[in-house]
Design a protein around this motif. Sequence first.
Motif, PDB file in Angstrom:
ATOM      1  N   GLN A 133      19.309  -0.892  -8.943  1.00  0.00           N
ATOM      2  CA  GLN A 133      19.782   0.472  -9.144  1.00  0.00           C
ATOM      3  C   GLN A 133      18.977   1.380  -8.227  1.00  0.00           C
ATOM      4  O   GLN A 133      17.833   1.065  -7.876  1.00  0.00           O
ATOM      5  CB  GLN A 133      19.582   0.918 -10.599  1.00  0.00           C
ATOM      6  N   SER A 134      19.571   2.508  -7.866  1.00  0.00           N
ATOM      7  CA  SER A 134      18.807   3.461  -7.070  1.00  0.00           C
ATOM      8  C   SER A 134      19.358   4.858  -7.263  1.00  0.00           C
ATOM      9  O   SER A 134      20.506   5.046  -7.675  1.00  0.00           O
ATOM     10  CB  SER A 134      18.843   3.101  -5.572  1.00  0.00           C
ATOM     11  N   ARG A 135      18.520   5.824  -6.956  1.00  0.00           N
ATOM     12  CA  ARG A 135      18.955   7.218  -6.821  1.00  0.00           C
ATOM     13  C   ARG A 135      18.293   7.784  -5.582  1.00  0.00           C
ATOM     14  O   ARG A 135      17.107   7.560  -5.350  1.00  0.00           O
ATOM     15  CB  ARG A 135      18.613   8.062  -8.046  1.00  0.00           C
ATOM     16  N   GLN A 136      19.072   8.506  -4.811  1.00  0.00           N
ATOM     17  CA  GLN A 136      18.492   9.176  -3.654  1.00  0.00           C
ATOM     18  C   GLN A 136      18.951  10.619  -3.585  1.00  0.00           C
ATOM     19  O   GLN A 136      20.023  10.978  -4.076  1.00  0.00           O
ATOM     20  CB  GLN A 136      18.830   8.461  -2.349  1.00  0.00           C
ATOM     21  N   LEU A 137      18.105  11.439  -2.983  1.00  0.00           N
ATOM     22  CA  LEU A 137      18.456  12.805  -2.625  1.00  0.00           C
ATOM     23  C   LEU A 137      18.657  12.829  -1.124  1.00  0.00           C
ATOM     24  O   LEU A 137      17.809  12.345  -0.362  1.00  0.00           O
ATOM     25  CB  LEU A 137      17.339  13.772  -3.024  1.00  0.00           C
ATOM     26  N   ALA A 138      19.801  13.362  -0.697  1.00  0.00           N
ATOM     27  CA  ALA A 138      20.127  13.405   0.721  1.00  0.00           C
ATOM     28  C   ALA A 138      20.497  14.815   1.127  1.00  0.00           C
ATOM     29  O   ALA A 138      20.958  15.617   0.312  1.00  0.00           O
ATOM     30  CB  ALA A 138      21.266  12.444   1.053  1.00  0.00           C
ATOM     31  N   ARG A 139      20.277  15.111   2.380  1.00  0.00           N
ATOM     32  CA  ARG A 139      20.605  16.419   2.936  1.00  0.00           C
ATOM     33  C   ARG A 139      21.951  16.328   3.628  1.00  0.00           C
ATOM     34  O   ARG A 139      22.205  15.390   4.392  1.00  0.00           O
ATOM     35  CB  ARG A 139      19.511  16.843   3.917  1.00  0.00           C
ATOM     36  N   ALA A 140      22.802  17.281   3.365  1.00  0.00           N
ATOM     37  CA  ALA A 140      24.155  17.274   3.917  1.00  0.00           C
ATOM     38  C   ALA A 140      24.192  18.085   5.205  1.00  0.00           C
ATOM     39  O   ALA A 140      24.398  19.291   5.180  1.00  0.00           O
ATOM     40  CB  ALA A 140      25.148  17.824   2.892  1.00  0.00           C
TER      41      ALA A 140
END
Length: 282
Positions: A271-278
């Motif tokens: 499982q993972s969670r990431q924060l990404a910049r759009a």
Amino acid sequence: MALVTHGNSEFDRDTAVTRRAPGVYDAHLSAGWTIIQAVNGGYLLALMGRALGDALPHPDPMSVTAHYLTASAPGPAVIRTEVVRTGRTMSTGTATLVQFAEDGSEIERLRVLAAYGDLGTLPDDVRTTAKPPAIPPYEHCLGTDSAPGGRPAIPGSTAIAERLALRLDPETAGWAVGAPSGKGEMRAWFGLADGREPDPLSLLLTVDALPPTAFEMGLSGWVPTVELTAHIRHRPAPGPLRVAITTRNLAGGFLEEDAEVWDSEDRLVAQSRQLARAVLQG
């Protein structure tokens, strides 16, 4: 110096590191794992995982959190690790990856905090409400050679796409033919193109290897990872993996992506969670 790797697949060769001194490793970031001009974040996570697996006394990554500070480029790099704590069942370490500017100054690219253990010793008891994603059979999903008229179903293929056996669920591949669903979902069958079977280290690549969910939301452009946390839950069985990624909120120029990875025996293995910049247009 000691070369640290396992196996001879392209993934293993490209994530190999050389122990120069205790806790210090030389690496080469392969151009084969790039998207546009930057090196893929999942590949970098696996590379860091390789070095930490040598530095720590336990074999398997269990929780790995990475902050991506600057975009990495193909070429030489140095990884420095530090053992924070060792225990009977788990150990914790940190790692930094640096590259060098033309004037010789260091540029820190990535910083990681990780907990390692032995997945083979975990109890078999499973109590979960999670279910494998509903994906059509492999042969009914879309790869780079699947579009009508020979047009790639995944347009603008980058170097990393040539190293992946990726088959997208048609319901989440509308973006590839100019008809995105508007939903923040991406689902696919996943493997490595050379047939290497999955293991805990390659799962660190898997959680960040699908096209961004932002594409299916009708946006296009670069979606660089800011922070990514991966949890490895089980050693995967041989065979293709199923990956499901969802985004519930794109706001202020940032979005989250929650990923689940299931193996051929219907086990939730990562499982993972990431924060990404759009950095997007659309």
